[in-house]
Design an enzyme around this catalytic site. Sequence first.
Site, PDB file in Angstrom:
ATOM      1  N   GLU A   1     -34.283  -0.068  11.721  1.00 24.40           N
ATOM      2  CA  GLU A   1     -33.118  -0.024  12.883  1.00 24.40           C
ATOM      3  C   GLU A   1     -33.624  -0.820  13.791  1.00 24.40           C
ATOM      4  O   GLU A   1     -34.511  -0.169  14.599  1.00 24.40           O
ATOM      5  CB  GLU A   1     -33.364   1.574  13.481  1.00 24.40           C
ATOM      6  CG  GLU A   1     -31.971   1.725  14.641  1.00 24.40           C
ATOM      7  CD  GLU A   1     -30.363   1.866  13.640  1.00 24.40           C
ATOM      8  OE1 GLU A   1     -29.150   0.867  14.347  1.00 24.40           O
ATOM      9  OE2 GLU A   1     -30.121   1.653  12.279  1.00 24.40           O
TER      10      GLU A   1
ATOM     11  N   GLU B   1     -27.440  -8.140  18.615  1.00 27.43           N
ATOM     12  CA  GLU B   1     -28.512  -8.321  17.564  1.00 27.43           C
ATOM     13  C   GLU B   1     -28.640  -8.279  16.589  1.00 27.43           C
ATOM     14  O   GLU B   1     -29.403  -9.357  16.477  1.00 27.43           O
ATOM     15  CB  GLU B   1     -29.360  -6.397  17.085  1.00 27.43           C
ATOM     16  CG  GLU B   1     -29.448  -5.551  18.438  1.00 27.43           C
ATOM     17  CD  GLU B   1     -29.422  -4.283  18.146  1.00 27.43           C
ATOM     18  OE1 GLU B   1     -29.183  -3.473  19.074  1.00 27.43           O
ATOM     19  OE2 GLU B   1     -28.979  -3.707  16.815  1.00 27.43           O
TER      20      GLU B   1
ATOM     21  N   ASP C   1     -27.523   5.185  16.566  1.00 27.33           N
ATOM     22  CA  ASP C   1     -28.506   5.327  15.389  1.00 27.33           C
ATOM     23  C   ASP C   1     -27.994   6.438  14.713  1.00 27.33           C
ATOM     24  O   ASP C   1     -28.341   6.861  13.211  1.00 27.33           O
ATOM     25  CB  ASP C   1     -29.440   6.125  16.639  1.00 27.33           C
ATOM     26  CG  ASP C   1     -30.542   5.406  17.542  1.00 27.33           C
ATOM     27  OD1 ASP C   1     -30.705   4.649  16.738  1.00 27.33           O
ATOM     28  OD2 ASP C   1     -29.848   5.864  18.564  1.00 27.33           O
TER      29      ASP C   1
END
Length: 501
Positions: free
Chosen positions: A299, A330, A484
């Site tokens: 992650e 990201e 998450d």
Amino acid sequence: MWKTATVIAVFAVTLGYFYHTHPNLPGQLWYFSLPFPNGSSTLNVEEANLNTPTFEQAIASAWEALITAPTHQWKRIAVGVNACVDVVVSGVGLLEALALDPGRGFDHEVLQSKNDLMEAFLHFMERGAAAERFFTDKEVFLSIAQAAAEDPSAQLYVGGNAALMGQKFASYPQLMVLLCGPVGPKLHQLLDDQIVVPPESLQETDEFHLILEYQAGEQWGMTQAPQANRFIFSHDVANGKMSSMEIFAASIEEFQPELVVLSGLHMMEGMGKNLWRERLKEAVVAISDVRKQIPIHLELASMTDKEYMSSIMQEQVIPIVNSIGLNEQELLFLSQAGRGPHSELKTWDGLPDVGRVSDILLWILKQHGRSDPSSEADLTRIHFHTLSYHILATVDGYWGNQVAAVAAGARVASCQACGIQAIDVQKVILKAPHTFYSSHSEPREQLNISPNQPVTIWHRDNVTFYLTPVLVCKQPLRTVGLGDAISAEGLFYSEMLSHEL
């Protein structure tokens, strides 16, 4: 007849124009572009409002049918190695309590002062984007943390990607979950009883991260947030050094999980080049000891050092994991660090273009994954998430049940943001593009989102893409940990097909 046909054609063109210029219009409006019932050339709007389900209703119902358990479910999952206590406060409220005035926004790779904090917060608030930074001055950070703790509206939660994903996995009673990371007394108290923490991971004090949230439309000075999000910062040395990495590797051998989830690499970035170079090598050695036995999911999180990201991507971590999860910031930064597709973009201009996202995902799997069967890389799956849609990209033959996985990730994003157990269509809105392209450049395929079949699938070479829209919460209660939860839920519904790892 020709007049009627002309009216309908003009209406359709006008509708298309309004969709692309006003993507936030209620989902129900798009039903008016469907063929009129019973051959009629008109549609009674009030009747449609009463009898026609909205896009949101249709998507939520279709998800329930699509989200089915895989044939072989995980029973034991190990997660590590970042964990902390999140202190959640109003960003504007805290900065005002620190007697800071709103100035201009400016991105800082690390924060060295309260003024740096103010500028970085405004920079990302203006873009409605999430970010995470390291605060170098311990004493100043502690003074800010004290002010945050005294805020009567402050809330304490489980924090850190590993701990948050562990909490999500632990919501399923059939799963045993191992968590390795710096776990202090407060965090231990907050964790689900189902989570196993090795004694070596327990420490006397907690690591605290400050989460500065802002709401859609919130204004401070001249800056107004286009959407709700958060800015995270900390002075976290234990997580910054990934001090639990070796404990994690040793615990995996004893715990014998079927899946390993790794996170926290972004925390090392603020510790300096000399430290992260050495620790990254040591982390790779630790991962390599277990990767042949079980699949590993990595992650990712917000980073700013291109050399560090390049090292993770090309030489170190990404080629030896099987799956990664990441958001739009990201993804673009990863492409910039590796000079991949669309790396000339400084930031996304509003909603990330599906075609560009697809190009970058394919490039990652080709350059750093196993799309070529002769490649020595192990990466075969990427779970991408942004506010209004999610994409799962997988190399054919390695992963199963991905339609259910991407739908489950989108569903949990809607529910968790709104703080509800099941989707309430009155509290969410469809913001995803109605039509999009499979690539930004030719050859490309025009695709659309169907409310009754809300997972759109396309193929590029031997990579399959699964896209589903997100029903965006109109008034989110909490934005921290959504990524998450999305990745954890997607993994829970995923199945790795039989291959020699």
